[in-house]
Each structure stands twice: as C-alpha cells, then as structure tokens.
Design a protein around this motif. Structure first.
Motif, short mmCIF file in Angstrom:
data_model
loop_
_atom_site.label_atom_id
_atom_site.label_comp_id
_atom_site.label_asym_id
_atom_site.label_seq_id
_atom_site.Cartn_x
_atom_site.Cartn_y
_atom_site.Cartn_z
N ARG A 1 0.72 -0.91 0.16
CA ARG A 1 0.33 0.10 -0.13
C ARG A 1 0.72 1.24 -0.03
O ARG A 1 0.65 2.48 -0.94
N LEU A 2 1.75 1.23 0.87
CA LEU A 2 2.77 2.58 1.13
C LEU A 2 3.23 2.96 -0.85
O LEU A 2 3.49 3.93 -1.09
N ALA A 3 4.24 1.60 -0.76
CA ALA A 3 4.81 1.70 -2.26
C ALA A 3 4.19 1.78 -3.17
O ALA A 3 4.00 3.07 -4.25
N LEU A 4 2.91 1.50 -3.83
CA LEU A 4 1.49 2.07 -4.79
C LEU A 4 1.36 3.52 -4.40
O LEU A 4 0.91 4.28 -5.23
N SER A 5 1.16 4.20 -3.19
CA SER A 5 0.82 5.56 -2.43
C SER A 5 2.20 6.53 -2.91
O SER A 5 2.05 7.37 -3.48
N MET A 6 3.15 5.77 -2.84
CA MET A 6 4.73 7.01 -3.05
C MET A 6 4.76 6.72 -4.61
O MET A 6 5.04 8.15 -5.10
N ALA A 7 4.47 5.72 -5.53
CA ALA A 7 4.62 6.15 -6.77
C ALA A 7 3.85 6.94 -7.94
O ALA A 7 4.10 7.40 -7.98
N ARG A 8 2.57 6.61 -7.10
CA ARG A 8 1.07 7.31 -7.44
C ARG A 8 1.99 8.71 -7.46
O ARG A 8 1.50 10.43 -8.01
N ARG A 9 2.32 9.06 -6.31
CA ARG A 9 2.73 10.38 -5.80
C ARG A 9 3.86 10.85 -6.69
O ARG A 9 3.17 12.11 -6.24
N SER A 10 4.24 10.36 -7.10
CA SER A 10 5.83 10.54 -7.56
C SER A 10 5.68 11.04 -8.89
O SER A 10 6.07 11.57 -9.85
N ALA A 11 4.97 10.02 -9.84
CA ALA A 11 4.37 10.73 -10.75
C ALA A 11 4.39 11.62 -11.73
O ALA A 11 3.58 12.33 -11.06
N GLY A 12 5.35 11.47 -12.72
CA GLY A 12 5.04 13.00 -13.44
C GLY A 12 5.88 13.65 -13.33
O GLY A 12 5.73 15.15 -12.95
N LYS A 13 6.37 14.21 -11.78
CA LYS A 13 6.94 15.09 -10.90
C LYS A 13 7.83 14.69 -10.62
O LYS A 13 8.98 13.88 -10.91
N GLY A 14 8.89 16.28 -10.04
CA GLY A 14 10.74 16.45 -9.94
C GLY A 14 11.24 15.79 -8.69
O GLY A 14 10.06 15.25 -7.84
N GLU A 15 12.44 15.83 -8.57
CA GLU A 15 13.50 14.91 -7.37
C GLU A 15 12.49 15.95 -6.17
O GLU A 15 11.59 17.50 -5.75
N ASP A 16 11.85 14.84 -4.99
CA ASP A 16 11.93 15.52 -3.49
C ASP A 16 12.57 16.63 -2.88
O ASP A 16 13.17 16.61 -2.73
N PRO A 17 12.05 18.01 -2.76
CA PRO A 17 11.97 18.62 -2.31
C PRO A 17 13.16 18.15 -0.93
O PRO A 17 14.61 18.94 -0.81
N ARG A 18 13.18 16.94 -0.26
CA ARG A 18 13.99 16.87 0.97
C ARG A 18 15.13 16.28 0.77
O ARG A 18 16.25 16.80 0.75
N TYR A 19 14.95 15.81 0.20
CA TYR A 19 16.25 15.19 -0.75
C TYR A 19 17.32 16.25 -1.40
O TYR A 19 18.96 15.95 -1.49
N GLU A 20 16.73 17.14 -2.00
CA GLU A 20 17.23 18.21 -3.07
C GLU A 20 17.91 18.97 -1.68
O GLU A 20 19.47 19.22 -1.92
N LYS A 21 17.82 18.78 -1.05
CA LYS A 21 17.89 19.78 0.38
C LYS A 21 19.10 18.89 0.58
O LYS A 21 20.07 19.66 1.59
N MET A 22 19.10 17.92 1.78
CA MET A 22 20.00 17.22 2.02
C MET A 22 21.33 17.48 1.16
O MET A 22 22.25 17.25 1.11
N LEU A 23 21.19 17.15 -0.21
CA LEU A 23 21.68 17.08 -1.24
C LEU A 23 22.66 18.43 -0.63
O LEU A 23 24.26 18.65 -1.48
N TYR A 24 21.66 19.43 -1.36
CA TYR A 24 22.73 20.33 -1.33
C TYR A 24 23.83 20.68 0.36
O TYR A 24 24.62 21.31 0.19
N ASP A 25 22.49 20.79 1.50
CA ASP A 25 23.67 20.74 2.58
C ASP A 25 24.98 19.79 2.28
O ASP A 25 26.04 20.89 3.19
N ALA A 26 24.69 18.94 2.00
CA ALA A 26 25.92 17.50 2.32
C ALA A 26 27.08 18.12 1.36
O ALA A 26 28.28 18.24 1.72
N GLY A 27 27.49 18.89 0.19
CA GLY A 27 28.24 19.56 -0.87
C GLY A 27 28.51 18.46 -1.46
O GLY A 27 28.25 17.07 -1.25
#
Length: 267
Positions: free
Chosen positions: A78-104
């Motif tokens: 259920r969780l995997a299907l929900s995540m797949a549906r929500r991320s379909a057609g969208k860009g990167e999750d802001p959480r991961y973008e921030k994580m990668l940016y902050d880490a340098g």
C-alpha cells in the motif's frame, strides 16, 4: 523448537543480500531518471521482500513467519503504491534536494551514502524483529494479539490519513492551504504516526518469543527516523514558510494524536 541461531544466520544473511540487490537496482534507476525519490517506493517494497525471504528461509513457527509476511505485505505494498502515485510525473523530492545541497561535495557519492546506503541499513535493522522471529518457535500468545491490534491501528491511521490528504489536495480550492481536517486535526503527521504503530505492533508480535524482545531497538530506530530524521522534521522544515502553518503548529500535536487546541489558545 525454541530458537535456532544457525538458521538466524542464514535468514539475516539472505535478508541483507536481498536488500543489497534491491537498493542497487533502485540506485541505478534513480541515477538514470535523475530522481532519488524513487527510493521512497523501494522503502515499502524492501520490507515486503525481507519478510518474504524470512518466511521462505526461516525454520521457526510457520504461522508467525507467514503472518508477519502478510502484515508487512499489506502495509508495504500500500505504501509503495501510494508513493509511486504521488511521485509520478513530478521532480525530485525537496527533502532529498536539500539533503544533497547541504552535504556538498560529489552529489553522486553523497546520494549513494546518505540515501541508498542509509536506507539499506535501515531496512535491514528495522526488520530485525522479523528476521529473529523467523528462527524462533512458539504458539500464539496474548502479546502477539496486542501487537496485531497495534498494527491495525497503525495501518488505519496511515491509510485514512493519506486518503484524507489526497482528497484535500484534489480540491483546487485548497491550493496553498494547510490540511487540518480529520486525522490531520489531531496530529500533524498521522501517516508517520501510523508507520510507527505498524512497527511497534510487529515488534510486539515477536517480543514474546525469545530472543524477539531483544530487538526493541528496531522500532525505536524506526520511530526516530519518522520523527526526527528523514520524516516529520524534514517535512516541517519544508512546510514552515507556508501561510497558516505556524498557527496550525500551535493548535495540533506534532506526532502523538490528541484533540486540537482551540484556535484562540495562546499556549
């Protein structure tokens, strides 16, 4: 049979290998499509895979091995299907973008270390109760029944909370507004609270069969991730600038559900 340590070695080794294979495939896909939030889909699937490995390779009580697989499969798919549906057609999750940016540094190496390796280790460690249980004997007891009830509470909170959020976002009139209805009026993170209950329920199912009780660190770590690490805390940082969110934070509990405070409360 009480507990077979050698069988546990086979179970945990097989679980670790399955996790490595799954996360390697996920990383390849993530780098290819340029979005690491694909790992959110793998999160639920990873637990399902480990539970299946434990059910097949374990030599402990068959009823508990397959019960845990069914419970984890219901939650994880259920969780995997929900995540797949929500991320379909969208860009990167802001959480991961921030994580990668902050880490340098090198973003590829950072992504491998902070996203895929971290998630793989978390999958293996959080699933330790299932792995240990797969090599243990025992008949159904009252603590396992309590665990099933806690699991049900968690799945209800998570699935109902997600459904309420989806319905809220589907209404154009709510664009830019803060969801504060239904379960979201009792806790700011009903889905994360539900996740926590699911894994405390699974722990309770195995805690009554030695040495299942020793795996208590697993649900503690899962709850820590949900509350302080990659879950609620990062989401709060992303939402804090949204109009009305500061007032929402004053009224509604952060994690544990409770009745909302009155809007005119100054506390």
């Amino acid at each position: 049979m009480s507990y077979d340590a050698s069988n546990f070695g086979v179970v945990t080794g097989s679980s670790a290998l399955a996790t490595v294979v799954l996360l390697t495939i996920t990383a390849i896909i993530g780098f290819r499509i340029g979005r690491h939030n694909v790992v959110d889909v793998t999160w639920g699937l990873g637990f399902v895979l480990i539970a299946l490995v434990c059910a097949l390779v374990g030599e402990g009580s068959a009823w508990r091995r397959w019960l845990l697989f069914v419970l984890v499969a219901i939650w994880g798919l259920r969780l995997a299907l929900s995540m797949a549906r929500r991320s379909a057609g969208k860009g990167e999750d802001p959480r991961y973008e921030k994580m990668l940016y902050d880490a340098g540094g090198n973003r590829t190496l950072v992504a491998i270390r902070k996203i895929y390796l971290t998630q793989g280790l978390a999958l293996w460690f959080v699933s330790l109760p299932i792995q240990v249980s797969a090599a243990a004997g025992g008949t159904l007891n009252w603590l396992a029944c309590v665990g099933i009830a806690v699991w049900v509470l968690g799945v209800v909170f998570e699935s109902v909370g997600d459904k309420q959020m989806d319905e809220f976002k589907s209404d154009p009139a709510n664009k830019g507004a803060v969801m504060d209805r239904g379960l979201w009026g009792w806790t700011r993170h009903p889905n994360y609270f539900g996740d926590s209950c699911v894994w405390w329920g699974i722990y309770l199912i195995v805690a009554g069969y030695w040495p299942g009780a020793l795996t208590i660190a697993s649900p503690i770590v899962m709850t820590y991730f949900l509350v302080f690490a990659t879950g609620a805390r990062l989401l709060e940082q992303h939402m804090e600038q949204r109009p009305g969110y500061a007032e929402y934070r004053q009224r509604v509990s952060y994690f544990l559900p409770r009745p909302p405070k009155k809007q005119n409360s100054t506390s």
